[in-house]
Design an enzyme around this catalytic site. Structure first.
Site, PDB file in Angstrom:
ATOM      1  N   ARG A 184      20.759 -37.664 -35.445  1.00 32.15           N
ATOM      2  CA  ARG A 184      20.213 -36.299 -35.548  1.00 32.15           C
ATOM      3  C   ARG A 184      20.379 -35.548 -34.225  1.00 32.15           C
ATOM      4  O   ARG A 184      20.654 -34.356 -34.212  1.00 32.15           O
ATOM      5  CB  ARG A 184      18.740 -36.359 -35.976  1.00 32.15           C
ATOM      6  CG  ARG A 184      18.601 -36.780 -37.446  1.00 32.15           C
ATOM      7  CD  ARG A 184      17.203 -37.236 -37.797  1.00 32.15           C
ATOM      8  NE  ARG A 184      16.228 -36.183 -37.695  1.00 32.15           N
ATOM      9  CZ  ARG A 184      14.915 -36.392 -37.535  1.00 32.15           C
ATOM     10  NH1 ARG A 184      14.447 -37.625 -37.435  1.00 32.15           N
ATOM     11  NH2 ARG A 184      14.095 -35.388 -37.477  1.00 32.15           N
TER      12      ARG A 184
ATOM     13  N   ARG B 134       5.953 -41.027 -34.757  1.00 29.86           N
ATOM     14  CA  ARG B 134       5.119 -40.031 -35.441  1.00 29.86           C
ATOM     15  C   ARG B 134       4.847 -40.368 -36.907  1.00 29.86           C
ATOM     16  O   ARG B 134       5.647 -41.015 -37.573  1.00 29.86           O
ATOM     17  CB  ARG B 134       5.679 -38.618 -35.269  1.00 29.86           C
ATOM     18  CG  ARG B 134       7.021 -38.389 -35.885  1.00 29.86           C
ATOM     19  CD  ARG B 134       7.548 -37.014 -35.499  1.00 29.86           C
ATOM     20  NE  ARG B 134       8.780 -36.741 -36.193  1.00 29.86           N
ATOM     21  CZ  ARG B 134       9.490 -35.635 -36.067  1.00 29.86           C
ATOM     22  NH1 ARG B 134       9.100 -34.676 -35.261  1.00 29.86           N
ATOM     23  NH2 ARG B 134      10.599 -35.471 -36.759  1.00 29.86           N
TER      24      ARG B 134
ATOM     25  N   ARG C 162       8.408 -40.343 -41.893  1.00 31.83           N
ATOM     26  CA  ARG C 162       9.672 -39.853 -42.414  1.00 31.83           C
ATOM     27  C   ARG C 162      10.727 -40.950 -42.354  1.00 31.83           C
ATOM     28  O   ARG C 162      10.848 -41.652 -41.354  1.00 31.83           O
ATOM     29  CB  ARG C 162      10.138 -38.649 -41.600  1.00 31.83           C
ATOM     30  CG  ARG C 162       9.418 -37.389 -41.976  1.00 31.83           C
ATOM     31  CD  ARG C 162       9.769 -36.248 -41.082  1.00 31.83           C
ATOM     32  NE  ARG C 162      11.206 -36.070 -40.856  1.00 31.83           N
ATOM     33  CZ  ARG C 162      11.725 -35.007 -40.248  1.00 31.83           C
ATOM     34  NH1 ARG C 162      10.924 -34.044 -39.829  1.00 31.83           N
ATOM     35  NH2 ARG C 162      13.014 -34.903 -40.057  1.00 31.83           N
TER      36      ARG C 162
ATOM     37  N   ARG D 215      20.866 -23.844 -38.188  1.00 30.35           N
ATOM     38  CA  ARG D 215      21.253 -25.062 -37.476  1.00 30.35           C
ATOM     39  C   ARG D 215      22.742 -25.100 -37.179  1.00 30.35           C
ATOM     40  O   ARG D 215      23.217 -26.061 -36.591  1.00 30.35           O
ATOM     41  CB  ARG D 215      20.901 -26.267 -38.340  1.00 30.35           C
ATOM     42  CG  ARG D 215      19.788 -27.136 -37.746  1.00 30.35           C
ATOM     43  CD  ARG D 215      19.500 -28.186 -38.766  1.00 30.35           C
ATOM     44  NE  ARG D 215      18.788 -29.321 -38.323  1.00 30.35           N
ATOM     45  CZ  ARG D 215      17.498 -29.531 -38.582  1.00 30.35           C
ATOM     46  NH1 ARG D 215      16.778 -28.624 -39.190  1.00 30.35           N
ATOM     47  NH2 ARG D 215      16.942 -30.665 -38.226  1.00 30.35           N
TER      48      ARG D 215
ATOM     49  N   LYS E  59       8.835 -28.176 -32.907  1.00 31.52           N
ATOM     50  CA  LYS E  59       8.997 -26.941 -33.685  1.00 31.52           C
ATOM     51  C   LYS E  59       7.987 -26.876 -34.834  1.00 31.52           C
ATOM     52  O   LYS E  59       7.374 -25.850 -35.078  1.00 31.52           O
ATOM     53  CB  LYS E  59      10.414 -26.840 -34.287  1.00 31.52           C
ATOM     54  CG  LYS E  59      11.532 -26.874 -33.277  1.00 31.52           C
ATOM     55  CD  LYS E  59      12.890 -26.661 -33.931  1.00 31.52           C
ATOM     56  CE  LYS E  59      13.298 -27.713 -34.941  1.00 31.52           C
ATOM     57  NZ  LYS E  59      13.553 -29.056 -34.383  1.00 31.52           N
TER      58      LYS E  59
END
Ligand code: AMP
Length: 225
Positions: A172, A127, A161, A88, A13
């Site tokens: 998550r 990432r 992160r 969300r 996203k």
């Protein structure tokens, strides 16, 4: 253009909304980025959100809805916006409808990035981003051309992160399935929901999103946008 990108963490996203922001000249709004900025600044909102974010849970609807209400009323959203990571929950989607109704704005589309959850964990846990310009990289899929140097701005500093650890990623994904996936039927019933293949190459995902935008009548961006 008023667009929502939906999909579990790691679906792409953020990457796609940044590409669309550059191409269509509309504001990208990521509630995750806004919250990380609050955490970094040590503000009361940041202090309230940090523990929940670190555990992979969802921050309260009230707080998020207040943040978004303030953000989309800013002048930089006049040409429209791409929402990344919001709504969300169903109450967030309902609050957004109310906000849009008040400002007489219509959503063009809600685009779901469909992905395979097994692959997501690998995607997310590898990432990292340039600390200076925010360009995204990946240990396996997208290393900088020169190791340790950002391709775009030349910076040597990168960040990961805190919530991209494998344990948190599972929490998550659970939050997504339990609280966010129920938004899909909400938008399907409003005939606003479109799906694209989030497992495809980045360019192909972009192409599929642009095809949806054409289908719903969003004007082609001008060359300067
Ligand atoms: P993201 O960068 O979108 O993956 O968001 C990172 C974290 O911020 C999430 O795991 C949540 O803890 C929190 N967060 C971001 N957006 C929302 C939202 N719309 N509602 C509740 N929590 C959110």
């Amino acid at each position: 253009m008023e667009l929502i990108l939906l999909g579990p963490p790691g679906a792409g996203k953020g990457t796609q909304s940044k590409l669309l922001e550059a191409r269509y000249g509309v504001a990208q709004i990521s509630t995750g980025d806004m919250l990380r900025a609050e955490v970094k600044a040590g503000s009361p909102i940041g202090q309230e959100a940090k523990k929940i974010m670190d555990a992979g849970g969802l921050v309260s609807d009230d707080l998020i809805i207040r943040m978004i209400g303030e953000r989309i009323s800013r002048p930089e959203c006049e040409n429209g916006f791409i929402l990344d990571g919001f709504p969300r929950t169903v109450p967030q989607a309902e609050a957004l409808d109310k906000l849009l109704h008040e400002t007489k704005v219509d959503l063009d589309a809600v685009i779901e990035l469909k992905v395979d959850e097994v692959v997501l964990v690998e995607r997310i846990s590898g990432r990292f981003t340039c600390a200076k310009c925010g360009t995204g990289y990946h240990d396996t899929f997208k290393q900088p051309k020169i190791s340790g140097v950002c391709d775009i701005c030349g910076s040597h500093e990168f960040t990961r992160r805190a919530d991209d650890k494998a344990e948190t990623v599972h929490a998550r994904l659970e939050a997504y399935n339990a609280q966010t996936a129920p938004i899909l039927p909400y938008y399907r019933a409003k005939h606003r929901l479109f799906s694209v293949d989030g497992m495809a190459e980045m360019d192909e995902v972009e192409r599929q999103i642009e095809a949806v935008l054409r289908e719903v009548g969003v004007p082609e961006p001008t060359a300067s946008a």
